[in-house]
Enzyme design. Structure first.
Site, PDB file in Angstrom:
ATOM      1  N   LYS A   9      43.493  42.072  37.162  1.00  0.00           N
ATOM      2  CA  LYS A   9      42.886  43.078  38.025  1.00  0.00           C
ATOM      3  C   LYS A   9      43.948  44.072  38.539  1.00  0.00           C
ATOM      4  O   LYS A   9      45.147  43.871  38.320  1.00  0.00           O
ATOM      5  CB  LYS A   9      42.163  42.364  39.172  1.00  0.00           C
ATOM      6  N   TYR A  49      29.494  42.868  38.321  1.00  0.00           N
ATOM      7  CA  TYR A  49      29.377  42.100  39.563  1.00  0.00           C
ATOM      8  C   TYR A  49      27.941  42.105  40.092  1.00  0.00           C
ATOM      9  O   TYR A  49      27.745  42.004  41.312  1.00  0.00           O
ATOM     10  CB  TYR A  49      30.333  42.659  40.614  1.00  0.00           C
ATOM     11  N   THR A  91      39.004  30.981  43.779  1.00  0.00           N
ATOM     12  CA  THR A  91      38.930  32.385  44.220  1.00  0.00           C
ATOM     13  C   THR A  91      39.881  32.684  45.380  1.00  0.00           C
ATOM     14  O   THR A  91      40.611  33.678  45.349  1.00  0.00           O
ATOM     15  CB  THR A  91      37.473  32.717  44.654  1.00  0.00           C
ATOM     16  N   ASN A 112      43.069  38.628  44.250  1.00  0.00           N
ATOM     17  CA  ASN A 112      43.418  37.340  43.634  1.00  0.00           C
ATOM     18  C   ASN A 112      43.844  37.479  42.172  1.00  0.00           C
ATOM     19  O   ASN A 112      43.757  36.548  41.385  1.00  0.00           O
ATOM     20  CB  ASN A 112      42.275  36.336  43.810  1.00  0.00           C
ATOM     21  N   HIS A 115      40.537  37.720  36.874  1.00  0.00           N
ATOM     22  CA  HIS A 115      39.149  37.300  36.745  1.00  0.00           C
ATOM     23  C   HIS A 115      39.025  36.479  35.468  1.00  0.00           C
ATOM     24  O   HIS A 115      39.677  36.787  34.470  1.00  0.00           O
ATOM     25  CB  HIS A 115      38.243  38.536  36.630  1.00  0.00           C
ATOM     26  N   GLU A 126      29.791  39.067  29.443  1.00  0.00           N
ATOM     27  CA  GLU A 126      30.981  39.861  29.761  1.00  0.00           C
ATOM     28  C   GLU A 126      31.678  40.369  28.499  1.00  0.00           C
ATOM     29  O   GLU A 126      32.195  41.485  28.482  1.00  0.00           O
ATOM     30  CB  GLU A 126      31.954  39.017  30.600  1.00  0.00           C
TER      31      GLU A 126
HETATM   32  P1  CMP Z   1      36.282  36.731  41.231  1.00  0.00           P
HETATM   33  O1  CMP Z   1      35.811  35.403  41.696  1.00  0.00           O
HETATM   34  O2  CMP Z   1      37.030  36.840  39.967  1.00  0.00           O
HETATM   35  O3  CMP Z   1      35.015  37.726  41.180  1.00  0.00           O
HETATM   36  C1  CMP Z   1      34.417  38.166  42.381  1.00  0.00           C
HETATM   37  C2  CMP Z   1      35.512  38.781  43.214  1.00  0.00           C
HETATM   38  O4  CMP Z   1      35.096  39.228  44.492  1.00  0.00           O
HETATM   39  C3  CMP Z   1      36.558  37.712  43.541  1.00  0.00           C
HETATM   40  O5  CMP Z   1      37.225  37.350  42.385  1.00  0.00           O
HETATM   41  C4  CMP Z   1      37.355  38.414  44.591  1.00  0.00           C
HETATM   42  O6  CMP Z   1      38.230  39.408  44.059  1.00  0.00           O
HETATM   43  C5  CMP Z   1      36.227  39.096  45.352  1.00  0.00           C
HETATM   44  N1  CMP Z   1      35.788  38.270  46.497  1.00  0.00           N
HETATM   45  C6  CMP Z   1      35.166  37.088  46.480  1.00  0.00           C
HETATM   46  N2  CMP Z   1      34.893  36.652  47.721  1.00  0.00           N
HETATM   47  C7  CMP Z   1      35.351  37.604  48.545  1.00  0.00           C
HETATM   48  C8  CMP Z   1      35.381  37.747  49.953  1.00  0.00           C
HETATM   49  N3  CMP Z   1      34.840  36.831  50.763  1.00  0.00           N
HETATM   50  N4  CMP Z   1      35.936  38.859  50.454  1.00  0.00           N
HETATM   51  C9  CMP Z   1      36.433  39.796  49.657  1.00  0.00           C
HETATM   52  N5  CMP Z   1      36.463  39.722  48.282  1.00  0.00           N
HETATM   53  C10 CMP Z   1      35.928  38.638  47.753  1.00  0.00           C
END
Ligand code: CMP
Length: 154
Positions: A9, A49, A91, A112, A115, A126
Site C-alpha cells: 500500500k 473495499y 490488521t 498497515n 493487503h 480481486e
Molecule cells: P486491510 O485489512 O488490508 O483492508 C481494509 C483496510 O482498512 C485495512 O487493511 C486497514 O488499512 C484499514 N482499516 C481497517 N480497520 C480500520 C480502522 N479501524 N481504522 C482505520 N483503518 C482501518
C-alpha cells in the site's frame, strides 16, 4: 493452485518495504505470477473495499489509498491465500506477531503496509479487478520439486 492478490500500500512504498515483501514471499517458496504498479481511483476502491463501505473509516481509507501508487502482486502456491495471510499478520499492525510483515514494520490499524486477499472467493474477485489475463503469468518454477512433495502439487 491458489493465487492471492497482495498490494503493497502507499505507506509501504513510502516506508520502502516493497523489496522486503517480495524477498519474504520468494523465500517462502511462493511463485510470483503477476506484478505491477498502479494508482487506485475511486471507482476501483469502491469495488475493492465494497465490504467496508459502511464503516466509519471508509473515507479515510480511500484517501490514504490514493496518496501514492500501490504495487500489486499475485502470489501462487498450495493454499497460497491462507499462507500469505499468515505472512502479513493481523490488521492492527501493533498487535501483529513478530516475524510477520506488519509485526516487524508497522504500528497502525490503517497504515498497515500491505493487503492480502481474505479468502479464496475474494482472491478470485480481486485478481479480476486488478489484473488483465495477459498480466497473469504461468511459468515453470523448477525448484517446486524441492519445495513440495509431488503428492502435494495439484
Ligand atoms: P486491510 O485489512 O488490508 O483492508 C481494509 C483496510 O482498512 C485495512 O487493511 C486497514 O488499512 C484499514 N482499516 C481497517 N480497520 C480500520 C480502522 N479501524 N481504522 C482505520 N483503518 C482501518
Amino acid at each position: 493452485m491458489e493465487r492471492s492478490v497482495v498490494l503493497v500500500k502507499p505507506d509501504g512504498l513510502q516506508r520502502g518495504v516493497v523489496g522486503e515483501v517480495i524477498h519474504r514471499f520468494e523465500r517462502k517458496g511462493l511463485r510470483l505470477s503477476g506484478i505491477k504498479m498502479i494508482s487506485l481511483d475511486d471507482a476501483l476502491l469502491d469495488e475493492w473495499y465494497a465490504h467496508h463501505k459502511d464503516k466509519s473509516f471508509f473515507p479515510s481509507l480511500k484517501e490514504y489509498m490514493k496518496t501514492a501508487p500501490v504495487v500489486a502482486m499475485l502470489w501462487e502456491g498450495v493454499d497460497a491465500v491462507s499462507t500469505v495471510r499468515k505472512l502479513i499478520g493481523v490488521t492492527k499492525a501493533r498487535e501483529a506477531e513478530a516475524g510477520t510483515v506488519r509485526g516487524d514494520f508497522a504500528m497502525s490499524q490503517q497504515y498497515n503496509l500491505i493487503h492480502a486477499s481474505e479468502n479464496k472467493e475474494i482472491a478470485q474477485k480481486e485478481e479480476k479487478l486488478m489484473f488483465l489475463p495477459s498480466e497473469v503469468f504461468s511459468w515453470e518454477k523448477t525448484d517446486y520439486k524441492h519445495i513440495y512433495l509431488k503428492e502435494e502439487l495439484f
